[in-house]
Design a protein around this motif. Structure first.
Motif, mmCIF file in Angstrom:
data_model
loop_
_atom_site.group_PDB
_atom_site.id
_atom_site.type_symbol
_atom_site.label_atom_id
_atom_site.label_comp_id
_atom_site.label_asym_id
_atom_site.label_seq_id
_atom_site.Cartn_x
_atom_site.Cartn_y
_atom_site.Cartn_z
ATOM 1 N N THR A 276 64.476 72.016 57.074
ATOM 2 C CA THR A 276 65.414 72.474 56.054
ATOM 3 C C THR A 276 65.847 73.909 56.333
ATOM 4 O O THR A 276 65.224 74.629 57.126
ATOM 5 C CB THR A 276 64.797 72.401 54.644
ATOM 6 N N SER A 280 61.270 74.282 55.947
ATOM 7 C CA SER A 280 60.272 73.257 55.669
ATOM 8 C C SER A 280 60.526 72.017 56.526
ATOM 9 O O SER A 280 61.677 71.626 56.736
ATOM 10 C CB SER A 280 60.286 72.855 54.192
ATOM 11 N N ARG A 282 60.426 68.051 56.931
ATOM 12 C CA ARG A 282 60.443 66.804 56.181
ATOM 13 C C ARG A 282 60.308 65.661 57.187
ATOM 14 O O ARG A 282 61.064 65.587 58.157
ATOM 15 C CB ARG A 282 61.736 66.655 55.388
ATOM 16 N N SER A 283 59.351 64.778 56.943
ATOM 17 C CA SER A 283 59.137 63.664 57.868
ATOM 18 C C SER A 283 60.123 62.537 57.635
ATOM 19 O O SER A 283 60.318 61.688 58.496
ATOM 20 C CB SER A 283 57.706 63.135 57.732
ATOM 21 N N SER A 287 61.668 61.855 51.663
ATOM 22 C CA SER A 287 60.306 62.304 51.400
ATOM 23 C C SER A 287 60.198 63.111 50.114
ATOM 24 O O SER A 287 61.111 63.846 49.735
ATOM 25 C CB SER A 287 59.807 63.152 52.577
ATOM 26 N N GLU A 289 57.535 65.104 49.934
ATOM 27 C CA GLU A 289 56.659 66.173 50.386
ATOM 28 C C GLU A 289 57.297 66.940 51.535
ATOM 29 O O GLU A 289 58.074 66.378 52.315
ATOM 30 C CB GLU A 289 55.298 65.608 50.830
ATOM 31 N N GLU A 290 56.962 68.213 51.643
ATOM 32 C CA GLU A 290 57.442 69.066 52.719
ATOM 33 C C GLU A 290 56.291 69.935 53.219
ATOM 34 O O GLU A 290 55.323 70.178 52.493
ATOM 35 C CB GLU A 290 58.577 69.976 52.237
ATOM 36 N N THR A 291 56.417 70.408 54.447
ATOM 37 C CA THR A 291 55.449 71.335 55.020
ATOM 38 C C THR A 291 56.159 72.635 55.367
ATOM 39 O O THR A 291 57.122 72.638 56.151
ATOM 40 C CB THR A 291 54.804 70.746 56.284
ATOM 41 N N ASP A 292 55.710 73.724 54.782
ATOM 42 C CA ASP A 292 56.361 75.020 54.962
ATOM 43 C C ASP A 292 55.990 75.637 56.305
ATOM 44 O O ASP A 292 54.823 75.931 56.565
ATOM 45 C CB ASP A 292 55.938 75.955 53.817
ATOM 46 N N ALA A 313 52.396 67.373 59.785
ATOM 47 C CA ALA A 313 53.410 66.919 58.832
ATOM 48 C C ALA A 313 53.973 65.559 59.238
ATOM 49 O O ALA A 313 54.167 64.670 58.399
ATOM 50 C CB ALA A 313 54.534 67.945 58.744
ATOM 51 N N ILE A 338 68.874 69.077 51.958
ATOM 52 C CA ILE A 338 67.954 68.475 52.928
ATOM 53 C C ILE A 338 68.525 68.549 54.332
ATOM 54 O O ILE A 338 67.848 68.902 55.290
ATOM 55 C CB ILE A 338 67.677 66.999 52.560
#
Length: 340
Positions: A276, A280, A282-283, A287, A289-292, A313, A338
Motif C-alpha cells: 500500500t 503495508s 497485503r497478501s 484481506s 489484515e496487513e503487515t506494516d 505476511a 489498496i
C-alpha cells in the motif's frame, strides 16, 4: 489445494501455505484520484492519507528492491488511486529499472495526464500500461466518473501506443443499466486501435460498501454479449497466474480477456503480493489484515529483516478471498487505498 502445516515460510521467496509463490508485486503510489467513479468513491472524495504516512520515493524503491533482489519478484505494477498523481513516478520507474534483476514494470492508470507523460515514462523504463475506459460515450463517462475528461483518456491511450508502451491494455467495468450495452462497441474500438481489452467484474471494494452481487454484470454475461458480435474461442495459451481468462477474437490474433474475480475466482493460481501507499503488505486484495513495513523500515530495519516480515505476511495468505462465504466482509480500505 494442499496446505502446509509448517509454521514458518520455507526458502527465500514469497510462498504461502497452499503452494503458491508470489512473483507479481502491486505497488500503490497514492490513494488519491482525480476521478470520482460511482462504483469506487463518493462524489466528495475520501479522507486521503496524510503525506507523512506515505512512503517516500526512496522508501518505495528500497522496498521494491527487497522484493526483487531477496524475494523473487519479477513483475512490478504501479497503481493508485491514480499513480500519475505521484510527482516522483518517473524517477521511481527509472530507479527500479536500474535494479539488478530488473523487473518488468507496468502501470494501471485512468489515463488522465498520460498523454504528456507517456514518452518520459517509456524512456525511464516503463514497459507497458493498462488504461481504464468504461464507455465510449463522453456523456456516460461524465456520469460514471463525475468528471468531463473522456477526451483526455483517449489521448492517453494514443500517447501510450505512440511511446511504445505496448501492448496497451484497456480495462472496462460494465455496470448494469449504465453501460452494459457497450461490450461489443468497446471491443470493436479496441480492435480498431490495436489495444487489448480486459473486462473486469465489479468487485466489493467501493468506499460506501454498497456493492450488491445481483447488480454485478458477470463474466458469463459479458461473454454472452461479446458473442453477439464476435466469434470467441478459448485461448490455447497457458493462463498461469494471470487474472484474465482470455479468448481469441474472430480467429485471432486479437484477444479479449475477462477478469471474473467474483463469479469465477482464480485464487488457487494467485501470484500477487501488494504494497500500500503507506507501506503495508497485503497478501490478498480482499484481506482484512496487513503487515506494516514502513514502521520497521523507519525504525532502521535491514533489508533481510524487511524481507522476513514480508515472507511471514505472505505465508499467512488465505486459500481464497471468501466472497462466497456468508461471513465475508469487505476490506475496511476501499480499492483506491489498496491499489489494484
Amino acid at each position: 489445494m494442499t496446505r502446509s502445516d509448517a509454521s514458518e515460510p520455507p526458502g527465500a521467496g514469497l510462498a504461502d501455505r497452499f503452494g503458491r509463490v508470489a512473483t507479481d508485486l502491486r505497488v500503490s503510489l497514492t490513494d488519491r484520484c482525480n476521478l470520482r467513479c460511482t462504483y469506487c468513491m463518493p462524489a466528495e472524495g475520501l479522507e486521503w492519507l496524510p503525506n507523512p504516512s506515505l512512503l517516500t520515493d526512496d522508501e518505495v524503491v528500497r522496498l521494491i528492491a527487497v522484493a526483487v533482489n531477496r524475494l523473487g519478484v519479477t513483475d512490478v505494477r504501479f497503481t493508485g488511486g491514480e499513480p500519475l498523481l505521484r510527482r516522483g513516478l518517473t524517477e521511481i520507474v527509472r530507479a527500479v529499472a536500474a535494479l539488478p534483476g530488473r523487473p518488468r514494470m507496468m502501470l494501471t492508470t485512468n489515463g488522465i495526464g498520460l498523454a504528456r507523460r507517456a514518452a518520459a515514462l517509456a524512456e525511464a523504463g516503463l514497459d507497458r500500461v493498462n488504461v481504464s475506459l468504461d464507455t465510449l460515450d463522453p456523456g456516460r463517462f461524465a456520469a460514471i466518473t463525475r468528471r468531463d475528461r473522456h477526451a483526455d483518456v483517449l489521448a492517453g491511450l494514443a500517447a501510450a501506443a505512440a511511446a511504445g508502451l505496448v501492448p496497451v491494455k484497456m480495462n472496462a467495468v460494465l455496470l448494469r443499466g449504465v453501460n452494459d450495452d457497450e461490450a461489443v462497441p468497446l471491443l470493436r474500438f479496441a480492435l480498431e486501435h490495436g489495444y487489448e481489452l480486459r473486462f473486469i467484474e465489479q468487485m466489493p471494494l467501493d468506499a460506501g460498501h454498497t456493492w450488491r452481487r445481483e447488480e454485478m454484470v458477470t463474466g458469463a454475461e459479458i461473454l454472452a454479449a461479446l458473442r453477439s458480435g464476435f466469434a470467441l474461442t478459448p485461448d490455447p495459451g497457458v493462463r498461469g497466474g494471470a487474472p484474465a481468462e482470455t479468448w481469441v477474437v474472430d480467429g485471432g490474433p486479437a484477444k479479449v480477456g475477462v477478469i471474473a474475480s467474483v463469479s469465477s475466482p482464480f485464487c488457487g493460481a494467485c501470484d500477487r503480493t501488494r504494497l500500500t501507499a503507506d507501506g503495508s503488505v497485503r497478501s490478498c486484495l480482499f484481506s482484512q489484515e496487513e503487515t506494516d513495513l514502513r514502521g520497521a523500515l523507519r525504525a532502521g530495519a535491514g533489508d533481510e529483516e524487511l524481507a522476513d516480515l514480508w515472507r511471514k505476511a505472505m505465508w499467512a495468505k488465505p486459500a481464497g478471498h471468501g466472497i462466497d462465504d456468508p461471513k465475508f466482509l469487505q476490506p475496511a480500505r476501499p480499492m483506491s487505498a489498496i491499489g489494484g
